[in-house]
Design a protein around this motif. Structure first.
Motif, PDB file in Angstrom:
ATOM      1  N   ARG A  15      37.508  42.903  43.576  1.00  0.00           N
ATOM      2  CA  ARG A  15      36.985  42.463  42.278  1.00  0.00           C
ATOM      3  C   ARG A  15      36.986  40.952  42.202  1.00  0.00           C
ATOM      4  O   ARG A  15      37.701  40.351  41.426  1.00  0.00           O
ATOM      5  CB  ARG A  15      37.832  43.067  41.152  1.00  0.00           C
ATOM      6  CG  ARG A  15      37.640  44.565  41.067  1.00  0.00           C
ATOM      7  CD  ARG A  15      38.513  45.164  40.020  1.00  0.00           C
ATOM      8  NE  ARG A  15      38.037  44.911  38.666  1.00  0.00           N
ATOM      9  CZ  ARG A  15      38.529  45.574  37.618  1.00  0.00           C
ATOM     10  NH1 ARG A  15      39.462  46.481  37.772  1.00  0.00           N
ATOM     11  NH2 ARG A  15      38.079  45.320  36.417  1.00  0.00           N
TER      12      ARG A  15
ATOM     13  N   PHE B  88      35.065  37.304  41.411  1.00  0.00           N
ATOM     14  CA  PHE B  88      34.028  36.844  40.490  1.00  0.00           C
ATOM     15  C   PHE B  88      32.839  36.430  41.347  1.00  0.00           C
ATOM     16  O   PHE B  88      32.736  35.283  41.782  1.00  0.00           O
ATOM     17  CB  PHE B  88      34.532  35.677  39.645  1.00  0.00           C
ATOM     18  CG  PHE B  88      35.758  36.030  38.853  1.00  0.00           C
ATOM     19  CD1 PHE B  88      35.744  37.080  37.946  1.00  0.00           C
ATOM     20  CD2 PHE B  88      36.934  35.333  39.017  1.00  0.00           C
ATOM     21  CE1 PHE B  88      36.866  37.416  37.215  1.00  0.00           C
ATOM     22  CE2 PHE B  88      38.064  35.658  38.294  1.00  0.00           C
ATOM     23  CZ  PHE B  88      38.026  36.706  37.389  1.00  0.00           C
ATOM     24  N   ALA B  89      31.954  37.390  41.596  1.00  0.00           N
ATOM     25  CA  ALA B  89      30.933  37.206  42.628  1.00  0.00           C
ATOM     26  C   ALA B  89      29.997  36.041  42.338  1.00  0.00           C
ATOM     27  O   ALA B  89      29.510  35.391  43.246  1.00  0.00           O
ATOM     28  CB  ALA B  89      30.135  38.490  42.795  1.00  0.00           C
ATOM     29  N   GLY B  90      29.759  35.766  41.056  1.00  0.00           N
ATOM     30  CA  GLY B  90      28.809  34.713  40.712  1.00  0.00           C
ATOM     31  C   GLY B  90      29.417  33.318  40.679  1.00  0.00           C
ATOM     32  O   GLY B  90      28.707  32.340  40.475  1.00  0.00           O
ATOM     33  N   MET B  91      30.737  33.238  40.840  1.00  0.00           N
ATOM     34  CA  MET B  91      31.364  31.916  40.819  1.00  0.00           C
ATOM     35  C   MET B  91      31.636  31.492  42.259  1.00  0.00           C
ATOM     36  O   MET B  91      31.678  32.319  43.157  1.00  0.00           O
ATOM     37  CB  MET B  91      32.671  31.972  40.016  1.00  0.00           C
ATOM     38  CG  MET B  91      32.426  32.356  38.577  1.00  0.00           C
ATOM     39  SD  MET B  91      33.925  32.735  37.655  1.00  0.00           S
ATOM     40  CE  MET B  91      34.582  31.119  37.345  1.00  0.00           C
TER      41      MET B  91
ATOM     42  N   GLU C   2      36.044  28.051  42.706  1.00  0.00           N
ATOM     43  CA  GLU C   2      36.263  28.377  41.296  1.00  0.00           C
ATOM     44  C   GLU C   2      37.094  29.641  41.133  1.00  0.00           C
ATOM     45  O   GLU C   2      37.931  29.742  40.240  1.00  0.00           O
ATOM     46  CB  GLU C   2      34.916  28.560  40.577  1.00  0.00           C
ATOM     47  CG  GLU C   2      34.262  27.256  40.186  1.00  0.00           C
ATOM     48  CD  GLU C   2      32.916  27.474  39.501  1.00  0.00           C
ATOM     49  OE1 GLU C   2      32.538  26.613  38.718  1.00  0.00           O
ATOM     50  OE2 GLU C   2      32.262  28.493  39.756  1.00  0.00           O
TER      51      GLU C   2
ATOM     52  N   VAL D  70      40.557  28.512  41.320  1.00  0.00           N
ATOM     53  CA  VAL D  70      41.018  27.648  40.228  1.00  0.00           C
ATOM     54  C   VAL D  70      41.229  28.465  38.951  1.00  0.00           C
ATOM     55  O   VAL D  70      42.184  28.240  38.209  1.00  0.00           O
ATOM     56  CB  VAL D  70      40.047  26.464  40.007  1.00  0.00           C
ATOM     57  CG1 VAL D  70      40.534  25.593  38.862  1.00  0.00           C
ATOM     58  CG2 VAL D  70      39.944  25.627  41.263  1.00  0.00           C
ATOM     59  N   VAL D  71      40.366  29.456  38.731  1.00  0.00           N
ATOM     60  CA  VAL D  71      40.559  30.330  37.565  1.00  0.00           C
ATOM     61  C   VAL D  71      41.940  30.977  37.621  1.00  0.00           C
ATOM     62  O   VAL D  71      42.617  31.125  36.604  1.00  0.00           O
ATOM     63  CB  VAL D  71      39.470  31.431  37.529  1.00  0.00           C
ATOM     64  CG1 VAL D  71      39.868  32.548  36.578  1.00  0.00           C
ATOM     65  CG2 VAL D  71      38.152  30.848  37.089  1.00  0.00           C
ATOM     66  N   ALA D  72      42.358  31.324  38.835  1.00  0.00           N
ATOM     67  CA  ALA D  72      43.647  32.003  38.993  1.00  0.00           C
ATOM     68  C   ALA D  72      44.807  31.102  38.604  1.00  0.00           C
ATOM     69  O   ALA D  72      45.929  31.573  38.442  1.00  0.00           O
ATOM     70  CB  ALA D  72      43.808  32.486  40.436  1.00  0.00           C
TER      71      ALA D  72
END
Lengths: 304, 280
Positions: free
Chosen positions: B99, B101-104, B108, B111-113
């Protein structure tokens, strides 16, 4: 030719207002997959807050137009954002884990509540605002027909462009934007990585409402009148714009807004003003037949 | 194995029922700190259900799941739901069907993590919006950390590509890198070697050993690939039909008749003999 250019100016102005509202629909849909039917009414509330703020500022003697405009912008954005937050917190969040249609029905209820609340609190009559921004420039002229570009049209378009640029920057470059995109792609996974999804969703509503309030101010300044029912019509148009551009896509919402504004204006100018809504919605249907995900929408990829 | 064996995760009499189906029935096991603990069993044995209970996806029907941090703080995971398992208890997980974030971009995703660290530094967005120095420092620390894990997983050249464009094996590694960026104390991996070829699986083994050795992170994994399980695990727990049938070192598990019976099945005429051996 002159007539065409004049209609183009009007269409772009109207399209800017639709575009600002459409962003709120598309962002909320992108993140939690629901249509926030109360968004149009949040736009209307923004317009009323702006009207009250204008009159209050005039009453306490703020006569400088730029200062008054700036203060009204701040007040309306802040208070409308609060409305957006409240609507999400009390009408949608408790239903988020319920079945899919529950928040949708709640949104329709919220829309009726806001309309009736404003109708009771402010009266059902059309409220006028004395012209605040006046003056216009004549761009070209022939055979007694002048192409006018008014200052208010310049303000509407410039404000919209500035807001859209800064909002796109926010989504593309900041931490909040990253979180929003992560939530949009996979809400559950984002939460597992420690992203506070409740907060991210709240902020999405807050930002959407703030942009809608700016659209409300622009509407008020442009048309000079406002009533409790404008949210419904503008909301449906902006929703159409979001779907036309591809719901869930930000550039799509902006493009869709512009297109709906232009279609409506040109149809009224060249064919019949009574059928302008029919024209806008017919184009929507035609586009959706050939591009079911809208102009810039991504096809939905089902995960296995 | 760590010098002083102390438990990091204690699963105590965990049961999970879905209506009349008992997916996990009274399972207890302990994972030691800095160990790699493997959860194995035939398909449908309830491994992923145990994982989902540990990571807050399901609320267990019964039982306790206790996580002990190195600093002594303890959390009862079955009482934490949603993002709090990741945020407060610092348990990270990956998925069998990834899972990302395929579009990021790859960067990124990492970094979201690190949302929580950035969140504190940005003073809930305000410092971030105004570009204060403390926030910029935190953001560059987040990028450094992301680059470190990209380097470790061999994904550095792909940093700015969309995650969805990576090859299958690279996506698996990115998922592990992303989980590590949340700064976990326990890393839960659901079939990290699924779909990998022999070379990629060997690289995965090396990566997991590196994480355990250099970062002291405890790992709990579900795996079918026995070359991975037997090589890297310190401790193996075997489930079958929702019940724990064995628990021990790889050598002990390899020779356990119950496990062999569960995996290979037995002939009808051997049933009594095997049952006698396993004490049924």
């Amino acid at each position: 030719m002159e007539y065409f250019v004049q209609q183009l100016i009007i269409g772009i102005t109207l399209g800017s207002i639709y575009g600002l509202i459409a962003i709120g629909y598309t962002m909320v849909y992108g993140i939690i997959g629901m249509i926030n039917f109360a968004h149009g009414d949040v736009f209307m509330v923004g317009g009323f807050i702006a009207l009250i703020a204008f009159l209050a500022l005039l009453a306490i003697g703020v006569t400088s137009i730029p200062i008054a405009l700036f203060l009204v912008l701040l007040i309306a954005m802040a208070l409308t954002a609060l409305y957006g937050w409240t609507v999400e917190r009390f009408a949608y969040r408790p239903l988020r884990h319920s079945y899919r249609l529950a928040p949708l029905i709640s949104a329709i209820g919220m829309s009726i509540i806001l309309q009736n609340y404003v109708q009771i609190a402010q009266g059902a009559r059309v409220k006028p605002l004395p012209p605040i921004v006046t003056g216009s420039h004549t761009l070209m002229s022939s055979d007694g027909f002048d192409v006018e570009l008014s200052n208010i049209q310049i303000i509407v378009v410039l404000t919209t462009v500035a807001l859209m640029v800064s909002f796109s920057w926010l989504v593309a470059k900041t931490r909040l934007g990253r979180d929003m995109r992560a939530c949009e792609q996979d809400l559950k996974m984002a939460s597992l990585l420690g992203v506070n999804i409740d907060r991210t969703i709240s902020l999405t509503f807050v930002i959407g409402a703030a942009l809608a309030s700016v659209a409300g101010i622009m509407y008020l300044l442009y048309y000079g009148v406002i009533d409790f029912y404008i949210g419904f019509v503008a909301g449906v148009k902006a929703f159409t714009a979001a779907v036309l551009g591809g719901i869930g896509s930000l550039p799509g919402a902006m493009l869709g807004g512009l297109l709906i504004g232009l279609i409506e204006t040109f149809w009224s100018a060249y064919f019949s003003i009574e059928y302008k809504d029919v024209a806008a919605f017919s184009i929507l249907i035609v586009v959706l037949i050939f591009l079911p995900t809208g102009i810039l929408g991504r096809p939905e990829v089902e995960k296995v | 194995m760590s010098a002083a064996a102390e438990p990091i995760l204690t699963v105590d009499r965990l049961s999970m029922r879905f209506g009349g189906l008992i997916a996990v029935d009274d399972v207890s096991f302990v994972a030691q700190r800095s160990d790699i603990t493997a959860l194995i069993g035939p398909n449908g044995a309830g491994k992923t259900t145990v994982f989902n209970c540990i990571t807050g996806f399901y609320k267990p029907s019964a039982g306790l799941i206790r996580l002990q941090h190195p600093d002594g703080r303890a959390y009862l995971l079955e009482r934490l739901l949603n993002f709090r398992v990741a945020k407060v208890a610092r348990v990270a997980r990956t998925f069998q069907n990834m899972r990302l974030f395929a579009g990021m971009t790859v960067l990124e995703n990492l970094v979201v993590a690190q949302h929580n660290a950035l969140m504190r530094a940005s003073a809930f967005s305000f410092a971030g919006l105004f570009g204060l120095k403390s926030y910029r420092t935190a953001e560059s620390a987040a990028l450094d950390k992301a680059h470190y894990w990209l380097d470790r997983t061999g994904l550095l050249p792909r940093a700015d590509d969309p995650a969805g464009s990576l090859a299958y094996g690279e996506q698996r590694r990115l998922e592990i890198a992303r989980a590590m960026c949340t700064d976990p104390v326990l890393l839960c991996l659901d079939e990290p070697a699924a779909g990998l070829n022999a070379r990629e699986s060997a690289e995965l083994n090396a990566l997991l050993k590196f994480i355990r050795r250099e970062h002291g992170i405890s790992i709990l994994l579900i795996e079918h690939d026995m070359s991975v399980v037997m090589e890297i695990s310190d401790h193996i727990v075997v489930l079958d039909y929702g019940v724990k049938i064995a628990d021990g070192t790889p050598e002990a598990i390899r020779n356990d008749p119950k496990v062999i019976a569960a995996y290979l099945g037995i002939e009808d005429d051997e049933v009594e003999k095997v049952e006698a051996e396993v004490g049924l």
